[in-house]
Design an enzyme around this catalytic site. Structure first.
Site, short mmCIF file in Angstrom:
data_model
loop_
_atom_site.label_atom_id
_atom_site.label_comp_id
_atom_site.label_asym_id
_atom_site.label_seq_id
_atom_site.Cartn_x
_atom_site.Cartn_y
_atom_site.Cartn_z
CB CYS A 25 8.12 45.78 -24.29
SG CYS A 25 7.68 44.05 -24.09
CG HIS A 72 4.43 46.53 -21.02
ND1 HIS A 72 3.23 46.01 -21.40
CD2 HIS A 72 5.37 45.86 -21.71
CE1 HIS A 72 3.43 45.04 -22.27
NE2 HIS A 72 4.72 44.93 -22.49
CD GLU A 73 5.99 47.55 -27.11
OE1 GLU A 73 6.27 46.36 -27.14
OE2 GLU A 73 5.54 48.16 -28.08
CB CYS A 93 17.38 44.58 -11.46
SG CYS A 93 17.29 45.64 -10.03
NE ARG A 141 4.59 46.06 -29.86
CZ ARG A 141 4.43 44.75 -29.65
NH1 ARG A 141 3.54 44.06 -30.34
NH2 ARG A 141 5.15 44.12 -28.73
CB CYS A 158 3.15 44.52 -25.74
SG CYS A 158 4.09 43.04 -25.42
CG HIS A 159 0.75 39.09 -27.96
ND1 HIS A 159 1.53 38.90 -29.07
CD2 HIS A 159 -0.52 38.88 -28.35
CE1 HIS A 159 0.77 38.59 -30.09
NE2 HIS A 159 -0.47 38.58 -29.69
CB THR A 160 2.90 41.29 -21.85
OG1 THR A 160 3.90 40.65 -22.64
CG2 THR A 160 3.06 40.88 -20.41
CB CYS A 166 18.38 48.77 -8.31
SG CYS A 166 19.61 47.54 -7.82
CB CYS A 181 21.03 44.11 -6.90
SG CYS A 181 20.65 43.87 -8.64
NE ARG A 183 15.15 38.82 -11.42
CZ ARG A 183 15.77 37.75 -10.90
NH1 ARG A 183 15.16 36.59 -10.85
NH2 ARG A 183 16.99 37.86 -10.42
CB CYS A 216 22.44 46.28 -11.15
SG CYS A 216 20.66 46.28 -11.43
P1 NAD Z 1 3.10 36.29 -31.24
O1 NAD Z 1 1.98 35.44 -30.74
O2 NAD Z 1 2.78 37.54 -31.96
O3 NAD Z 1 3.99 35.43 -32.25
C1 NAD Z 1 4.27 34.08 -32.07
C2 NAD Z 1 4.31 33.40 -33.44
O4 NAD Z 1 4.74 32.07 -33.23
C3 NAD Z 1 2.96 33.34 -34.17
O5 NAD Z 1 3.09 33.88 -35.46
C4 NAD Z 1 2.64 31.84 -34.18
O6 NAD Z 1 1.95 31.44 -35.37
C5 NAD Z 1 4.03 31.22 -34.11
N1 NAD Z 1 4.07 29.85 -33.56
C6 NAD Z 1 3.39 29.35 -32.50
N2 NAD Z 1 3.74 28.07 -32.28
C7 NAD Z 1 4.67 27.75 -33.20
C8 NAD Z 1 5.43 26.58 -33.47
N3 NAD Z 1 5.28 25.47 -32.74
N4 NAD Z 1 6.30 26.62 -34.50
C9 NAD Z 1 6.47 27.73 -35.25
N5 NAD Z 1 5.78 28.88 -35.03
C10 NAD Z 1 4.90 28.88 -34.03
O7 NAD Z 1 4.05 36.55 -29.99
P2 NAD Z 1 5.15 37.70 -29.69
O8 NAD Z 1 4.50 38.88 -29.10
O9 NAD Z 1 5.99 37.87 -30.90
O10 NAD Z 1 5.98 36.98 -28.52
C11 NAD Z 1 6.69 35.79 -28.78
C12 NAD Z 1 7.09 35.12 -27.48
O11 NAD Z 1 8.05 35.91 -26.79
C13 NAD Z 1 5.95 34.91 -26.49
O12 NAD Z 1 6.08 33.63 -25.89
C14 NAD Z 1 6.19 35.98 -25.45
O13 NAD Z 1 5.64 35.64 -24.21
C15 NAD Z 1 7.69 36.00 -25.43
N6 NAD Z 1 8.34 37.16 -24.81
C16 NAD Z 1 9.49 36.90 -24.09
C17 NAD Z 1 10.19 37.90 -23.49
C18 NAD Z 1 11.48 37.61 -22.77
O14 NAD Z 1 12.06 38.52 -22.19
N7 NAD Z 1 12.00 36.36 -22.79
C19 NAD Z 1 9.70 39.22 -23.60
C20 NAD Z 1 8.53 39.49 -24.36
C21 NAD Z 1 7.87 38.43 -24.96
ZN ZN Z 2 19.52 45.75 -9.46
#
Ligand code: NAD
Ligand code: ZN
Length: 380
Positions: free
Chosen positions: A178, A70-71, A114, A373, A48-50, A100, A103, A118, A106
């Site tokens: 994830c 993490h996935e 959590c 993926r 994953c990107h993270t 958990c 808390c 978290r 939860c």
């Molecule tokens: P990714 O980079 O694969 O996809 C993002 C897409 O957004 C790309 O295709 C990019 O071209 C497009 N983009 C960028 N700027 C743009 C704009 N201004 N307008 C339109 N499109 C635009 O990322 P991903 O893995 O799909 O993750 C997406 C987001 O979700 C990330 O910010 C990530 O950190 C976040 N995320 C949040 C949580 C959460 O729990 N809130 C969990 C996981 C990931």
């Molecule tokens: Zn908890």
């Protein structure tokens, strides 16, 4: 009964020794699980990107050497003291954030944040004793978000493991850990589009495509994909995206383009880019009176959300969500059931597969922006 219970296990793990350097497959020692911990044999993991973000370590505290990942999907090998709801042989998905069950969060029906478990990206050790369970020749190797799934065996807090249907194929459902749940839940649990409604999805990466999948499952009749990269549009068609907007093709704000396409605005929008401009557009493009926008992307730390308060007075709603509002232990098993019932389609997210020995290829694919993926098979 396994003979490894209570013993140190020697196995292979992909160790990130330094920021941005290829991972190295090493033989590591994995200590037995301690109080409220579970040792899991990982069968499949995905990138994953993270993981890439913390491997590059450009914006955060570098924690190395570390085992990322993490996935994943795996099977419980043994459990530590106090673990009563998991046993050896159970099939589990590790999750980067936990539940958990004790808390205030939860206990709240509304929250999945959590207090105890978290997500904490700076911590490289277990909560119980502040130590790592991984080592090489006695030298500790740090954990990552409590999961460290780039290892044949890992140790995870019981609160970060979802027990799933043992019939579910781990090479498919591992991605529910994830990104897929994050996007899917943002739509199904937070935006909650009605059947026949219109939904705009900003950002068509894995998270945005999962948000679109949620809109398809909810029965949305129009799913408008917004991305700056038009190459994403072809793949998004498989996810039920019916129309595409590239903000670069217009000389007016994308929210105006969407309002014109939809007679005043979309019913729901889900932002999955992490870019502040897209967040503001995603809010402003919803219809007055009932529109709901949900922010999912993680913004730059200095980003500020600026909009006219009139948008709120005109009854547009803005929400945000973490991990799709799913509680890892209580809710994720049901997402796996959605796949088993053929409601949720996971196969279309799985574009590549590599053996564990070639894990760095998965990083190359993600850095090149290829596919969605990449599944990493631990037994190959
Ligand atoms: P990714 O980079 O694969 O996809 C993002 C897409 O957004 C790309 O295709 C990019 O071209 C497009 N983009 C960028 N700027 C743009 C704009 N201004 N307008 C339109 N499109 C635009 O990322 P991903 O893995 O799909 O993750 C997406 C987001 O979700 C990330 O910010 C990530 O950190 C976040 N995320 C949040 C949580 C959460 O729990 N809130 C969990 C996981 C990931
Ligand atoms: Zn908890």
């Amino acid at each position: 009964m396994s003979t490894t219970i209570g013993q140190v296990i020697r196995c292979k793990a992909a160790v990130a020794w330094e920021a941005g350097k290829p991972l190295v497959i090493e033989e590591v020692e994995v200590a037995p699980p301690q109080k409220m911990e579970v040792r899991v044999k990982i069968h499949f993991t995905a990138l994953c990107h993270t993981d890439v973000y913390f491997w590059e370590a450009k914006g955060q505290n570098p924690v190395f050497p570390r085992i990322l990942g993490h996935e994943a999907g795996g099977v419980v090998e043994s459990v530590g003291e106090g673990v009563t709801d998991l046993a050896p042989g159970d099939h589990v998905l590790p999750v980067f954030t936990g539940e958990c069950k004790e808390c205030a969060h939860c206990k709240s029906e509304e929250s999945n944040m959590c207090d105890l478990l978290r997500i904490n990206t700076d911590r490289g050790v277990m909560i119980h004793d502040g130590k790592s369970r991984f080592s090489i020749n006695g030298k500790p190797i740090f954990h990552f978000v409590g999961t460290s799934t780039f290892s044949e065996y890992t140790v995870v807090h019981v609160g970060c493991l979802a027990k799933i249907n043992p019939l579910a194929p781990l090479d498919k459902v591992c991605v529910v850990s994830c990104g897929i749940s994050t996007g899917l839940g943002a739509t199904l649990n937070v935006a909650k589009p009605k059947k026949g409604s219109s939904v705009a999805v900003f950002g068509l990466g894995a998270v945005g495509l999962a948000a679109a999948e949620g809109a398809r499952i909810a029965g949305a009749s129009r799913i408008i994909g917004v991305d700056l990269n038009s190459n994403r549009f072809e793949i998004a068609k498989k996810f039920g995206v019916t129309e595409f907007v590239n903000p670069k093709d217009y000389n007016k704000p994308v929210q105006e383009v969407i309002a014109e396409m939809t007679n005043g605005g979309v019913d729901r929008s889900v932002e999955c880019t992490g870019h502040i401009d897209a967040m503001i557009s995603a809010f402003e493009c919803v219809h007055d009176g009932w529109g709901v926008a949900v922010l999912v992307g993680v913004p730059h730390k200095d980003a500020v959300f600026k909009t006219s308060p009139l948008n709120f007075l005109n009854e547009k709603t803005l929400k945000g969500t973490f991990y799709g509002n799913y509680k890892p232990r209580s809710d994720i098993p049901a997402v796996v059931e959605q796949y088993m019932n053929k409601e949720l389609e996971l196969e279309k997210f799985l574009t590549h597969e590599v053996p564990f020995s070639e894990i760095n290829k998965a990083f190359d694919l993600m850095l090149k922006g290829e596919g969605i993926r990449c599944i990493i098979r631990m037994d190959a």
